[in-house]
Motif scaffolding. Structure first.
Motif, PDB file in Angstrom:
ATOM      1  N   VAL A 166      -9.557  71.852 -61.515  1.00  0.00           N
ATOM      2  CA  VAL A 166     -10.765  71.104 -61.213  1.00  0.00           C
ATOM      3  C   VAL A 166     -10.975  71.115 -59.705  1.00  0.00           C
ATOM      4  N   VAL A 167     -12.213  71.320 -59.286  1.00  0.00           N
ATOM      5  CA  VAL A 167     -12.573  71.195 -57.879  1.00  0.00           C
ATOM      6  C   VAL A 167     -13.452  69.960 -57.729  1.00  0.00           C
ATOM      7  N   VAL A 168     -13.045  69.079 -56.836  1.00  0.00           N
ATOM      8  CA  VAL A 168     -13.738  67.806 -56.648  1.00  0.00           C
ATOM      9  C   VAL A 168     -14.393  67.805 -55.272  1.00  0.00           C
ATOM     10  N   ALA A 169     -15.712  67.575 -55.255  1.00  0.00           N
ATOM     11  CA  ALA A 169     -16.433  67.427 -53.994  1.00  0.00           C
ATOM     12  C   ALA A 169     -16.402  65.964 -53.581  1.00  0.00           C
ATOM     13  N   VAL A 170     -16.085  65.742 -52.309  1.00  0.00           N
ATOM     14  CA  VAL A 170     -15.897  64.380 -51.803  1.00  0.00           C
ATOM     15  C   VAL A 170     -16.636  64.217 -50.488  1.00  0.00           C
ATOM     16  N   ASP A 171     -17.324  63.087 -50.360  1.00  0.00           N
ATOM     17  CA  ASP A 171     -17.953  62.723 -49.101  1.00  0.00           C
ATOM     18  C   ASP A 171     -17.079  61.665 -48.456  1.00  0.00           C
ATOM     19  N   GLY A 172     -16.391  62.044 -47.355  1.00  0.00           N
ATOM     20  CA  GLY A 172     -15.431  61.139 -46.731  1.00  0.00           C
ATOM     21  C   GLY A 172     -15.729  60.860 -45.284  1.00  0.00           C
ATOM     22  N   PRO A 173     -14.793  60.241 -44.567  1.00  0.00           N
ATOM     23  CA  PRO A 173     -15.008  59.886 -43.163  1.00  0.00           C
ATOM     24  C   PRO A 173     -15.322  61.077 -42.276  1.00  0.00           C
ATOM     25  N   ASP A 174     -14.815  62.253 -42.648  1.00  0.00           N
ATOM     26  CA  ASP A 174     -15.052  63.458 -41.847  1.00  0.00           C
ATOM     27  C   ASP A 174     -16.163  64.322 -42.419  1.00  0.00           C
ATOM     28  N   GLY A 175     -16.943  63.763 -43.335  1.00  0.00           N
ATOM     29  CA  GLY A 175     -18.029  64.515 -43.923  1.00  0.00           C
ATOM     30  C   GLY A 175     -17.658  65.098 -45.273  1.00  0.00           C
ATOM     31  N   PRO A 176     -18.536  65.935 -45.823  1.00  0.00           N
ATOM     32  CA  PRO A 176     -18.281  66.528 -47.139  1.00  0.00           C
ATOM     33  C   PRO A 176     -17.048  67.434 -47.115  1.00  0.00           C
ATOM     34  N   ALA A 177     -16.290  67.409 -48.193  1.00  0.00           N
ATOM     35  CA  ALA A 177     -15.101  68.240 -48.320  1.00  0.00           C
ATOM     36  C   ALA A 177     -14.848  68.460 -49.801  1.00  0.00           C
ATOM     37  N   GLY A 178     -13.894  69.304 -50.085  1.00  0.00           N
ATOM     38  CA  GLY A 178     -13.518  69.559 -51.466  1.00  0.00           C
ATOM     39  C   GLY A 178     -12.019  69.679 -51.592  1.00  0.00           C
ATOM     40  N   GLU A 179     -11.524  69.274 -52.738  1.00  0.00           N
ATOM     41  CA  GLU A 179     -10.090  69.415 -53.005  1.00  0.00           C
ATOM     42  C   GLU A 179      -9.918  69.836 -54.452  1.00  0.00           C
ATOM     43  N   SER A 180      -8.968  70.724 -54.675  1.00  0.00           N
ATOM     44  CA  SER A 180      -8.710  71.211 -56.020  1.00  0.00           C
ATOM     45  C   SER A 180      -7.454  70.561 -56.576  1.00  0.00           C
ATOM     46  N   ALA A 181      -7.412  70.467 -57.884  1.00  0.00           N
ATOM     47  CA  ALA A 181      -6.271  69.882 -58.575  1.00  0.00           C
ATOM     48  C   ALA A 181      -6.200  70.476 -59.974  1.00  0.00           C
ATOM     49  N   ALA A 182      -5.047  70.296 -60.591  1.00  0.00           N
ATOM     50  CA  ALA A 182      -4.910  70.759 -61.969  1.00  0.00           C
ATOM     51  C   ALA A 182      -5.683  69.850 -62.920  1.00  0.00           C
ATOM     52  N   TYR A 183      -5.712  68.535 -62.601  1.00  0.00           N
ATOM     53  CA  TYR A 183      -6.362  67.572 -63.483  1.00  0.00           C
ATOM     54  C   TYR A 183      -7.045  66.490 -62.649  1.00  0.00           C
ATOM     55  N   LEU A 184      -8.028  65.841 -63.264  1.00  0.00           N
ATOM     56  CA  LEU A 184      -8.769  64.757 -62.634  1.00  0.00           C
ATOM     57  C   LEU A 184      -8.820  63.585 -63.598  1.00  0.00           C
ATOM     58  N   VAL A 185      -8.555  62.375 -63.087  1.00  0.00           N
ATOM     59  CA  VAL A 185      -8.625  61.167 -63.911  1.00  0.00           C
ATOM     60  C   VAL A 185      -9.638  60.212 -63.280  1.00  0.00           C
ATOM     61  N   GLY A 186     -10.687  59.877 -64.039  1.00  0.00           N
ATOM     62  CA  GLY A 186     -11.686  58.939 -63.572  1.00  0.00           C
ATOM     63  C   GLY A 186     -11.332  57.513 -63.957  1.00  0.00           C
ATOM     64  N   CYS A 187     -11.014  56.708 -62.958  1.00  0.00           N
ATOM     65  CA  CYS A 187     -10.735  55.272 -63.149  1.00  0.00           C
ATOM     66  C   CYS A 187     -11.701  54.495 -62.267  1.00  0.00           C
ATOM     67  N   ASP A 188     -12.940  54.950 -62.222  1.00  0.00           N
ATOM     68  CA  ASP A 188     -13.915  54.469 -61.250  1.00  0.00           C
ATOM     69  C   ASP A 188     -14.963  53.551 -61.847  1.00  0.00           C
ATOM     70  N   GLY A 189     -14.572  52.779 -62.861  1.00  0.00           N
ATOM     71  CA  GLY A 189     -15.401  51.679 -63.317  1.00  0.00           C
ATOM     72  C   GLY A 189     -16.464  52.025 -64.332  1.00  0.00           C
ATOM     73  N   GLY A 190     -17.183  50.973 -64.756  1.00  0.00           N
ATOM     74  CA  GLY A 190     -18.151  51.123 -65.823  1.00  0.00           C
ATOM     75  C   GLY A 190     -19.300  52.044 -65.489  1.00  0.00           C
ATOM     76  N   ARG A 191     -19.621  52.202 -64.210  1.00  0.00           N
ATOM     77  CA  ARG A 191     -20.675  53.135 -63.783  1.00  0.00           C
ATOM     78  C   ARG A 191     -20.075  54.453 -63.312  1.00  0.00           C
ATOM     79  N   SER A 192     -18.979  54.824 -63.896  1.00  0.00           N
ATOM     80  CA  SER A 192     -18.151  55.955 -63.470  1.00  0.00           C
ATOM     81  C   SER A 192     -18.936  57.208 -63.098  1.00  0.00           C
ATOM     82  N   THR A 193     -18.764  57.629 -61.846  1.00  0.00           N
ATOM     83  CA  THR A 193     -19.330  58.901 -61.398  1.00  0.00           C
ATOM     84  C   THR A 193     -18.635  60.064 -62.084  1.00  0.00           C
ATOM     85  N   VAL A 194     -17.324  59.970 -62.258  1.00  0.00           N
ATOM     86  CA  VAL A 194     -16.575  61.041 -62.907  1.00  0.00           C
ATOM     87  C   VAL A 194     -17.071  61.253 -64.332  1.00  0.00           C
ATOM     88  N   ARG A 195     -17.282  60.166 -65.064  1.00  0.00           N
ATOM     89  CA  ARG A 195     -17.766  60.289 -66.444  1.00  0.00           C
ATOM     90  C   ARG A 195     -19.128  60.974 -66.485  1.00  0.00           C
TER      91      ARG A 195
END
Length: 492
Positions: free
Chosen positions: A129-158
């Motif tokens: 999985v490649v995840v795009a992230v907007d962080g303190p240093d601007g947009p970036a991306g990080e890859s991982a084998a798996y992604l777990v969304g624990c980001d609440g009822g309005r989950s962006t991941v979902r």
């Protein structure tokens, strides 16, 4: 740098998931949208089973003092004192207190929690999985084998994963606040008022009182930022005749009676847990608890996949086991809210439910649902009463050297556990060292122990659920080990 797993959300569920993954040897990072921890506390209680999950990892004592939580369904009390097993949950524990404890724990395990990172994109492939992230240093991306969304009822991941979220929209509105300087009568399980209104008040810590108000006929709030404490205090006074206006509000929020469960807990390499997978009114005191149990179910399985020893189909058991729990939670929430807040037209039903819950069998069934001790997974065929259920962590064991221990203490490693009374079963697990800890001892009878439930040997998964017993399971131990802990022929 590619990670094994990215967890999105640094609430209790995300932190518990990260800790479980790290215990299993995974390289995990937590992304959190907020730049600093919040003192907001939607949850202030957790169930008996969640307390056991914390105990299994040595975390319950870190929370300090708690008090027993009574049980009710839709405002109808359940007398837990008549039950053979302890179903009392824990109340008065602010969610930020639980978060602080869990963040300390994952920090000790070496898990980075990166704040100020908002996920904006998710792209899956067969390899990761490649995840795009907007962080303190601007947009970036990080890859991982798996992604777990624990980001609440309005989950962006979902949403980014395209997973549906069926259920009911909110029809009723609730206001809640944490207040100091008030001395209102406590209504710990809530108090029903004429016409379908309800108020609740319970102690937290340091003189803080959690208050909740539902005023019948008031539409669900759509803009929580425009709410003020006077809105809640005015409603409280209209309903109770008491004034809270002099209190000092530490935190305020609102919620509705919306109740939903995700259509899928897994899509490819993306998983959901906690409110991202299921939402219900906080007044049910179930959301945080069920979410933590999601994390404990998923963490060891995902770590096994990362470690290369997960048997085929292991990751699919997460949805198979936890989705029915989430659907039952959504159903129970809808039923309890209708029972509680429909008004006098529901009085005959309340009387019938109250009469039913006065019977021990019905009370035990309802308490099992609400404490989560009634969960039984389809883990193996057999007739032992513990099979598929959680192994009580207080079950005591005396080791050959005379040392006495508990199952909960033996599960601290996050690995599977094989307990055998004669040592014979230990030989079957000798090639699963590193995945399963083997302990030989004798069961110690303690108050509350159910007669006939102490097997000669028992295989317990890392989440505390019994996968095999002897006697009482059709398959042999070797088959059970291979089903849950992979082939013994693989390199360790």
């Amino acid at each position: 740098m590619a990670r094994d797993v990215i967890v999105v959300g640094a609430g209790p569920v995300g932190l518990m998931t990260a800790g479980e993954l790290r215990l299993g040897g995974a390289d995990v990072v937590v992304y959190e949208r907020l730049t600093a921890p919040t003192r907001q506390s939607r949850g202030a209680s957790f169930t008996k089973r969640t307390a056991e999950c914390f105990d299994q990892r040595g975390l319950l004592g870190r929370l300090g003092g708690t008090e027993p939580a009574d049980s009710h369904f839709g405002g109808i009390p359940i007398d837990l004192g008549v039950l053979a097993q302890d179903h009392y949950g824990h109340r008065g524990v602010s969610q930020f207190r639980t978060e602080r404890m869990l963040e300390d724990w994952v920090g000790e395990l070496g898990v980075p929690v990166l704040r100020g990172r908002e996920v904006t994109g998710v792209r899956q492939s067969d390899d990761g999985v490649v995840v795009a992230v907007d962080g303190p240093d601007g947009p970036a991306g990080e890859s991982a084998a798996y992604l777990v969304g624990c980001d609440g009822g309005r989950s962006t991941v979902r949403k980014l994963a395209g997973i549906g979220f069926p259920g009911t929209d909110g029809r009723r509105g609730f206001l809640t606040a944490d207040v100091t300087g008030v001395d209102t009568r406590k209504r710990r399980i809530g108090e029903n008022l004429p016409g379908g209104s309800m108020v609740m008040a319970m102690d937290l810590e340091d003189g803080v009182t959690r208050v909740v108000v539902h005023e019948a006929g008031t539409p669900p709030p759509h803009d929580r930022d425009s709410l003020s404490f006077s809105d809640l205090a005015d409603a409280w006074q209209r309903l109770t005749g008491e004034s809270l206006h002099h209190g000092r509000c530490r935190w305020m929020s609102c919620f509705t009676d919306a109740s939903r469960a995700a259509a899928e807990y897994r899509r490819g390499r993306v998983f959901l847990a906690g409110d991202a997978a299921h939402v219900q009114p906080p007044a049910m005191a179930q959301g945080l608890s069920v979410g933590v149990q999601d994390a404990v179910n998923l963490g060891w399985k995902l770590a096994a996949a990362v470690g290369g020893w997960a048997p085929e189909g292991l990751l699919d058991t997460y949805h198979a086991e936890r989705h029915p729990v989430g659907e039952q939670l959504a159903r129970n929430a809808r039923a309890a809210i209708e029972l509680r807040l429909t008004g006098q037209d529901m009085d005959p039903v309340r009387e019938v439910v109250g009469e039913l819950l006065a019977h021990r069998d019905a009370a035990e069934y309802a308490a099992g649902m609400l404490s989560n001790l009634g969960i039984r997974y389809d883990l193996a065929k057999g007739d032992h009463p513990l099979l598929g259920r959680r192994m009580p962590p207080d079950r005591a064991l005396t080791l050959p050297d005379g040392t006495r221990t508990r199952v909960g203490e033996l599960l601290r490693t996050g690995r599977g556990l094989l307990v055998t009374c004669d040592g014979a079963a230990a030989r079957a697990a000798r090639h699963h060292t590193g995945r399963v800890d083997t302990v030989t001892g004798t069961w110690t009878t303690t108050p509350g122990t159910t007669p006939g439930t102490a097997p000669d040997a028992v295989l317990v998964r890392p989440d505390g659920y019994v996968a095999w017993t002897s006697p009482g399971t059709t398959d042999d131990l070797g088959q059970a080990l291979e089903r849950w802990f992979g082939s013994a022929r693989r390199a360790l």
